[in-house]
Design an enzyme around this catalytic site. Sequence first.
Site, mmCIF file in Angstrom:
data_model
loop_
_atom_site.group_PDB
_atom_site.id
_atom_site.type_symbol
_atom_site.label_atom_id
_atom_site.label_comp_id
_atom_site.label_asym_id
_atom_site.label_seq_id
_atom_site.Cartn_x
_atom_site.Cartn_y
_atom_site.Cartn_z
ATOM 1 N N GLU A 214 0.841 -1.199 0.000
ATOM 2 C CA GLU A 214 0.000 0.000 0.000
ATOM 3 C C GLU A 214 0.878 1.252 0.000
ATOM 4 O O GLU A 214 2.039 1.211 0.383
ATOM 5 C CB GLU A 214 -0.888 0.016 1.248
ATOM 6 C CG GLU A 214 -1.891 -1.114 1.324
ATOM 7 C CD GLU A 214 -3.046 -0.959 0.349
ATOM 8 O OE1 GLU A 214 -3.138 0.099 -0.302
ATOM 9 O OE2 GLU A 214 -3.844 -1.901 0.233
ATOM 10 N N SER B 272 -12.860 -0.188 -8.620
ATOM 11 C CA SER B 272 -13.404 -1.229 -7.745
ATOM 12 C C SER B 272 -13.728 -0.677 -6.368
ATOM 13 O O SER B 272 -14.704 -1.058 -5.751
ATOM 14 C CB SER B 272 -12.419 -2.388 -7.636
ATOM 15 O OG SER B 272 -11.174 -1.900 -7.201
ATOM 16 N N ASN B 273 -12.911 0.256 -5.913
ATOM 17 C CA ASN B 273 -13.086 0.746 -4.552
ATOM 18 C C ASN B 273 -12.965 2.256 -4.560
ATOM 19 O O ASN B 273 -11.932 2.807 -4.888
ATOM 20 C CB ASN B 273 -11.998 0.133 -3.658
ATOM 21 C CG ASN B 273 -12.090 0.635 -2.236
ATOM 22 O OD1 ASN B 273 -13.019 1.359 -1.878
ATOM 23 N ND2 ASN B 273 -11.125 0.267 -1.422
ATOM 24 N N TYR C 280 -7.383 4.561 -21.384
ATOM 25 C CA TYR C 280 -7.826 4.053 -20.086
ATOM 26 C C TYR C 280 -7.322 4.996 -18.998
ATOM 27 O O TYR C 280 -6.163 5.419 -19.010
ATOM 28 C CB TYR C 280 -7.270 2.638 -19.856
ATOM 29 C CG TYR C 280 -7.736 2.067 -18.542
ATOM 30 C CD1 TYR C 280 -9.015 1.523 -18.431
ATOM 31 C CD2 TYR C 280 -6.930 2.119 -17.413
ATOM 32 C CE1 TYR C 280 -9.486 1.036 -17.218
ATOM 33 C CE2 TYR C 280 -7.381 1.624 -16.193
ATOM 34 C CZ TYR C 280 -8.662 1.088 -16.106
ATOM 35 O OH TYR C 280 -9.115 0.620 -14.908
ATOM 36 N N ASN D 53 -5.008 5.838 -6.588
ATOM 37 C CA ASN D 53 -5.881 6.283 -5.495
ATOM 38 C C ASN D 53 -5.199 7.315 -4.592
ATOM 39 O O ASN D 53 -5.855 8.050 -3.862
ATOM 40 C CB ASN D 53 -6.410 5.095 -4.687
ATOM 41 C CG ASN D 53 -5.311 4.320 -3.971
ATOM 42 O OD1 ASN D 53 -4.238 4.848 -3.690
ATOM 43 N ND2 ASN D 53 -5.562 3.058 -3.673
ATOM 44 N N TYR E 163 4.530 5.085 -6.759
ATOM 45 C CA TYR E 163 3.255 4.382 -6.588
ATOM 46 C C TYR E 163 2.521 4.377 -7.929
ATOM 47 O O TYR E 163 1.653 5.199 -8.207
ATOM 48 C CB TYR E 163 2.413 5.030 -5.482
ATOM 49 C CG TYR E 163 1.207 4.191 -5.104
ATOM 50 C CD1 TYR E 163 1.367 2.875 -4.647
ATOM 51 C CD2 TYR E 163 -0.088 4.688 -5.218
ATOM 52 C CE1 TYR E 163 0.279 2.096 -4.322
ATOM 53 C CE2 TYR E 163 -1.193 3.909 -4.883
ATOM 54 C CZ TYR E 163 -0.998 2.621 -4.440
ATOM 55 O OH TYR E 163 -2.087 1.831 -4.124
ATOM 56 N N GLU F 116 -0.867 -1.614 -11.100
ATOM 57 C CA GLU F 116 -1.442 -2.382 -12.200
ATOM 58 C C GLU F 116 -2.410 -1.530 -13.035
ATOM 59 O O GLU F 116 -2.678 -1.837 -14.187
ATOM 60 C CB GLU F 116 -2.138 -3.623 -11.628
ATOM 61 C CG GLU F 116 -2.809 -4.532 -12.633
ATOM 62 C CD GLU F 116 -1.890 -5.098 -13.705
ATOM 63 O OE1 GLU F 116 -0.653 -5.013 -13.555
ATOM 64 O OE2 GLU F 116 -2.401 -5.605 -14.718
ATOM 65 N N LYS F 117 -2.900 -0.443 -12.446
ATOM 66 C CA LYS F 117 -3.764 0.481 -13.200
ATOM 67 C C LYS F 117 -3.020 1.032 -14.413
ATOM 68 O O LYS F 117 -3.625 1.459 -15.379
ATOM 69 C CB LYS F 117 -4.198 1.643 -12.303
ATOM 70 C CG LYS F 117 -5.070 1.226 -11.137
ATOM 71 C CD LYS F 117 -5.387 2.435 -10.272
ATOM 72 C CE LYS F 117 -6.338 2.083 -9.139
ATOM 73 N NZ LYS F 117 -5.644 1.376 -8.032
#
Length: 370
Positions: free
Chosen positions: A140, A197-198, A247, A252, A258, A261-262
Amino acid sequence: MSRTSLIGIPVGRLIRTVAIAGLVLLILLYFWTSPLTNCPPQRPQFKQLSDGHHEDNSIAEEKVEKPVLLLWVWPENYRFDLSDCKTIYNIDGCHLTDDRALYSSSDAVLVFHKAIRWYWYTLPPSPRPSFQKWIWLNLESPTNTRKIYGIENLFNLTLSYREDADIPVRLRLTSNKTPNKDFKIPKKDKLVCWIVSNNAASTGVGKRNTYYNELKKHVNIHMFGNAYAKRLADEDYYPTIASCKFYLSFENSIHKDYITEKFNGPLSAGTVPVVLGPPRKNYERFAPRDSFIHVDDFPDAKSLAEYLTQLDRDEDAYRRYFNWRRHFSARPHLILQNQEFVLAICTACDHVAKHKEYQEAHDIYEWFFN
Ligand SMILES: *[C@@H]1O[C@H](CO)[C@@H](O)[C@H](O)[C@H]1NC(C)=O
């Protein structure tokens, strides 16, 4: 002279002598068997003994011993087949196990940061064997990492997405041995897509939502994912990304290195990532400069939207975003669910197989949160 005596020795003194001798014996016995007085813990050597039938076999085969890497807890309770490291990443240098009975002979122990609830509570036992290294596993960003005080100087190695971690983890582009001229851009039927997703506010998604809200005023964005009631099955994830020209690779939270995979997802699927995250220079450490579009390349969301719309009409200009494919290859994660943990654990396995040296990680928070 006492009243009763045995061969001239008073019984009282005899009993005392026997009792003291017994006590001394017991104490000696205790220290002899106690692990504390055993010689300093050594990594037990398991030798493959050849069986007696082959005494004439002059080639004594001694198996090269692999270091043992113990996974103390499964990150997010997601289990995978430990042989995946070999089948997916061709990593086979360690003996990977989740069997805590192997603790005292483990060369390294992987400790998942999020699973440490309280100092000592969910940590492996101490003192650890002198040869054993503890690995701090945290994928994270600082925004989503809770500080657990008391563990800052407990580890030997850090594992993170950060390039300056002891064990940096990410899927990387690989350079092609010979230029690849066969790459075909997948068929597109959407312009801009985003899978979320979140979207919980707590994860620090402020900047990306603000930007998205502005961008969608100027260009149509196809939304997918749990947060938008259009769930995607795992097998539809990469095909969906591939069907869009662009895309939104919006992280986040924004931190050095950081880049998740995005970003790798669309690169590997054959789609142009539009990134929001650390500065462009940081992305260029991991991918060619003409493989993506950075939101910072534009003064505002409106001009970015105009540029994307313009590329939609200019086939040649769009195609140039894939020139890098001649020289590099990108690959997707093969397992989608918690893929990053599989890669992280396998990368740790590879590391402990190659690095045997003594190491301490000091004040990991001072490093990680700054
Ligand atoms: C691992 O780190 C701990 C804490 O700093 C240290 O006491 C220990 O000696 C280190 N062990 C190895 C094998 O590097």
